[in-house]
Write a protein that holds these residues in place. Structure first.
Motif: not given
Length: 694
Positions: A412-413, A449-450, A463-465, A474-476
Motif C-alpha cells: 500500500a502506498v 492505493t495498492v 517507490v524510490e523512482k 511516499v509512505v509504504v
C-alpha cells in the motif's frame, strides 16, 4: 594489434545483428557490453560497474546498487556489421524487462560465470529465450577467477540446460594466469597483454598443440553428428575444413541444435573481439529470420522484412526522459520516416512521429528514417504502450505483444503529505505505463492505493523512482503476496436464472453451468449448448460474466484460477434477453457455483538457492524449515554448501538480513518463481480472516 570496429558500409539486412546479453545477476553482462562498446570504438574510455561509470547502467539506482535494473539499448559497428545490443537485467524481479527485450531480438549472448556455471536466473532467461525461439551463443566469463574452470561450466550448461555445447575455444592459462584463448576453428592463438585491450594472433603454443588438436577433433565429431552436410564431409575426408565447420556451426546455431561456447574475462578485456566475431559469424541477421506474423481483419498474415513493404513495428518499451516520451520500436517491415503518420493497430488511432533516435543508453542521435531490422526510439507518440503494434495506416497489422508476468507482491502506498496525492497518482500512472508488470489499483475495502509487482526489490525500486524522479515522499505499507483461489471440487448442473423487470424492457437469462478444476492455473470456458437454445453471442456474454466473477473468490476475495466452466444449457426470452442479461447471469451464476464448490487458497512459491559456508548449514536449514521451506537438494564444494528449497514467497520477506545475520555476512541467496501451491489450513485461516477452505 588493436581490433577496432569499422564504419558500416552497407544497409543490407544481412549486415545487421539485433542481440541481447542474458545472464544471472553479477555474471558480467554489463561489463561485457561496456567492453564491446570500447572494442568497437563506440566509446573511448572503459567504465566499470563498481565505479558506477558504465554506459548502460546510467540510472542512479543502477549505479547505487551495482546491478542492471532497466534494459538498455546501445549500438556499434564491427567488421562492416551494425550491431544493436540490449543489456538486460539479471535479477529475477526484473525478468519482465528480459521478456519484452527477447520479443524483439533476433539472437542473444548468454553469459555464464566460469566458477558458478549455470545459476538459477541463467536457467530462467535461457527458458525465456527458448519460448521466443531466439538463437544463442554462450560466453563463459571470469576465467581469471580462483576456481574458474571452462570444462566444469560447460558440463553445467549441458546438464542444466539440456543443450549440446560446441566449445570453439581453449583457454591459455588458468585463473590468474589466464592470458588468452586458442581458436579451435581457425587453429590460432589469441593473447592479450596485461592491462591492455590489444591482442596478438599467432600459432598455437607448443604445449597446447596436442590438447588443441584433441578438442578440435571432438568439436568436428560433435558437429558431424548434428549436421548432415558436415557428416558427409567428415566421412569422406575424416576431418572438416575450417569453412565447412564454420558454416555448420552457424546453421546449428540458427536451428537451435547446438550452442557455440566461447570464453574469456571481460573485466580484463580478454575474449571480447572473438566474441564479436562469433556474433557476426553465427547469430542471425534480420534477413535470416522468418517473416513476421500478425493478424489483419481477423486473418493471419505474414510479411517479409522488406524495407519497401508497408511499415509495421512493435513497441517494446516506453520511458519518460528530459528529451520527451521515448517509445522503443523494433521495425519488422517497411521504412519509418521522421514526420510520418502511423496507426496504432489495436486502438485505430493515428499519431505522428516527431523524431527518430538512434539510442546509446541515455544518449540519443537523430535519424531521418528507420528501416526493417532497426531498433530505434521515437518521440511524439502519446498513447503507444509496450506491446503496441504501429503500422502504415493503409496496411493495418496486429503483431503478438510480449507476455506480461502476473504480479506476486503488493504494498500500500500513500503520499506523506496530502498536497502530494495528485502528484503521486500521476507518478504511479507513469510507472505502470513504463513497466506493464507494475499494477496500480485501489483497494475497495480500505480505499488504499495498492502497487503490485514481481518482488520486493521490484517494488522498492519503483517507490524510490517516485521519490527521486517525482519528488514525492511516499509512505509504504508492509509487502503482501498475491494469493489466488482455485477449485478443488466443482459442481455440475447449476441452474441460474437472471430475471429483472423495472418497467420498460426487462432482463431475462437462463443458464446451466458445470464447474470443474484444472491442473494448470488458467481459466477455460466452453459451450456445449445445442439446438440454438443459447445463441453464440449470448454464450460469449456468459463467458465475459464468468471472467468478471473470477476477480473475487469466496474465501478471501482473491482472484480465482485453475477451473473450467462449461455452459451446458439455457433458455432465452424473445424480448427480454440480451447480452447484458446473459453477462449478468454468467457473473452471478459462477459466483453461486463457487460458493457451492470446494475452494482452496493458493500462494506463490519460489525456488531458493542459498550458498553458505559449511559451518552455517544447520542454522540455514532450520530457518528454512521455520519458513515452511521444503529442501530439494544440497551440495558442497570447496567449503561452500549450496541448498535448494521451495519456499512460500510470503515467508521470504526480510530473509536477506536474516541470512546475513546467521552467516556473518557470508551467505547469499537467489530466487526464481516456482508457481503456485496450496496454503496449509492453519495459514489460510489467518490470510482469509478465519474462513477455512471449502
Amino acid at each position: 594489434m588493436r581490433a577496432n570496429g569499422r564504419p558500416l558500409t552497407t544497409t543490407s539486412l544481412t549486415a545487421v545483428r539485433n542481440l541481447g546479453i542474458l545472464a544471472h545477476v553479477d555474471a558480467g553482462k554489463t561489463t561485457i557490453t561496456e567492453r564491446i562498446l570500447f572494442a568497437t570504438g563506440a566509446i573511448h574510455k572503459r567504465g566499470e560497474v563498481h565505479h558506477g561509470t558504465t554506459v548502460t547502467d546510467y540510472d542512479p539506482q543502477e549505479r547505487d546498487r551495482g546491478i542492471t535494473i532497466f534494459a538498455a539499448a546501445v549500438s556499434c559497428t564491427w567488421g562492416g556489421h551494425h550491431v544493436n545490443l540490449i543489456d538486460t537485467p539479471g535479477h529475477v524481479d526484473f525478468s519482465d524487462e528480459v521478456e519484452r527485450s527477447l520479443r524483439v531480438l533476433d539472437g542473444a549472448v548468454a553469459v555464464f560465470d566460469a566458477v558458478a556455471g549455470v545459476e538459477p536466473q541463467s536457467e530462467t532467461v535461457w527458458r525465456q529465450a527458448d519460448r521466443h525461439g531466439v538463437p544463442r551463443i554462450a560466453f563463459v566469463n571470469k576465467l581469471d577467477r580462483a576456481g574458474a574452470d571452462l570444462d566444469t561450466a560447460v558440463a553445467s550448461i549441458r546438464r542444466r540446460l539440456g543443450v549440446v555445447p560446441l566449445v570453439v575455444q581453449l583457454p591459455i592459462g588458468r585463473e590468474d594466469d589466464f592470458t588468452g584463448v586458442v581458436d579451435l576453428v581457425a587453429m590460432r592463438a589469441l593473447r592479450w597483454r596485461a592491462g591492455s585491450a590489444d591482442f596478438e594472433s599467432g600459432p598455437v603454443p607448443e604445449p597446447l598443440r596436442e590438447e588443441a588438436g584433441r578438442r578440435r577433433r571432438l568439436l568436428e565429431e560433435t558437429v558431424a553428428e548434428l549436421h548432415a552436410e558436415a557428416l558427409e564431409d567428415f566421412c569422406a575426408d575424416s576431418a572438416l575444413s575450417d569453412g565447412t565447420l564454420a558454416r555448420a556451426l552457424r546453421e546449428l546455431t540458427l536451428r537451435g541444435d547446438g550452442v557455440v561456447v566461447l570464453c574469456g574475462s571481460a573485466y580484463r578485456n580478454r575474449g571480447i573481439e572473438p566474441l564479436l566475431d562469433a556474433v557476426v559469424a553465427y547469430l542471425p541477421a534480420p534477413a535470416d529470420m522468418p517473416p513476421v506474423r500478425g493478424t489483419a481483419d481477423g486473418a493471419e498474415q505474414e510479411r517479409a522484412p522488406d524495407p519497401a513493404e508497408p511499415f509495421a513495428a512493435l513497441a517494446f518499451k516506453v520511458t519518460s526522459t528530459a528529451t520527451g516520451r521515448l517509445t522503443y520500436l523494433r521495425v519488422y517491415v517497411g521504412t519509418l520516416r521522421k514526420g510520418a503518420t502511423v496507426l496504432d493497430a489495436a486502438t485505430g488511432r493515428t499519431e505522428r512521429v516527431g523524431r527518430i533516435l538512434r539510442v546509446q543508453a541515455d544518449r540519443h542521435e537523430d535519424r531521418e528514417e528507420a528501416v526493417a531490422g532497426d531498433i530505434v526510439a521515437v518521440i511524439g507518440l502519446k498513447s503507444a504502450r509496450a506491446g503496441t503494434t504501429l503500422c502504415a495506416p493503409g496496411a493495418p497489422l496486429v503483431l503478438e505483444p510480449p507476455t506480461v508476468a502476473e504480479p506476486v507482491v503488493s504494498v500500500a502506498v500513500e503520499a506523506r503529505r496530502n498536497v502530494d496525492t495528485g502528484r503521486l497518482a500521476s507518478a504511479l500512472a507513469r510507472l505502470a505505463e513504463e513497466d506493464p508488470s507494475l499494477v496500480v489499483r485501489s483497494d475497495p475495502e480500505t480505499g488504499q492505493t495498492v502497487l503490485s509487482g514481481l518482488g520486493e526489490l521490484h517494488l522498492e525500486v519503483a517507490v524510490e523512482k517516485i521519490r527521486r524522479g517525482h519528488g514525492v515522499e511516499v509512505v509504504v505499507g508492509r509487502p503482501q503476496v498475491s494469493y489466488r483461489e482455485t477449485v478443488v471440487r466443482g459442481v455440475t448442473g447449476l441452474v441460474h436464472r437472471h430475471v429483472k423487470q423495472d418497467g420498460g424492457a426487462g432482463q431475462f437469462a437462463h443458464i446451466v453451468l458445470d464447474v470443474e478444476p484444472l491442473d494448470e492455473p488458467v481459466f477455460e470456458f466452453r459451450s456445449t449448448v445445442v439446438g440454438g437454445r443459447v445463441p453464440q453471442e449470448y454464450a460469449r456474454a456468459v463467458e465475459a460474466g464468468c471472467r468478471d466473477a473470477l476477480a473475487e473468490g469466496p474465501l478471501g476475495g482473491y482472484p480465482v484460477t485453475g477451473l473450467r466452466v462449461t455452459l451446458t444449457d439455457g433458455a432465452t426470452h424473445s424480448k427480454d434477453s440480451s447480452e447484458m442479461a446473459f453477462r449478468a447471469a454468467g457473473r452471478f451464476g459462477l459466483r453461486e457455483a463457487l460458493r457451492l464448490s470446494t475452494v482452496e487458497l493458493l500462494e506463490p512459491v519460489v525456488e531458493v538457492t542459498v550458498s553458505v559456508p559449511e559451518d552455517g548449514v544447520g542454522g540455514v536449514l532450520g530457518d528454512l524449515a521455520a519458513r515452511r521451506g521444503r529442501v530439494s537438494g544440497q551440495t558442497a564444494e570447496a567449503g561452500t554448501a549450496v541448498i535448494k528449497a521451495a519456499v512460500p514467497l510470503a515467508e521470504l520477506f526480510g530473509y536477506a538480513s536474516r541470512l546475513r545475520g546467521r552467516t556473518q555476512g557470508r551467505g547469499v541467496f537467489t530466487t526464481r518463481p516456482a508457481g503456485l501451491a496450496p496454503v496449509p489450513a492453519s495459514v489460510a485461516a489467518s490470510v482469509t480472516g478465519g474462513l477455512p477452505a471449502r
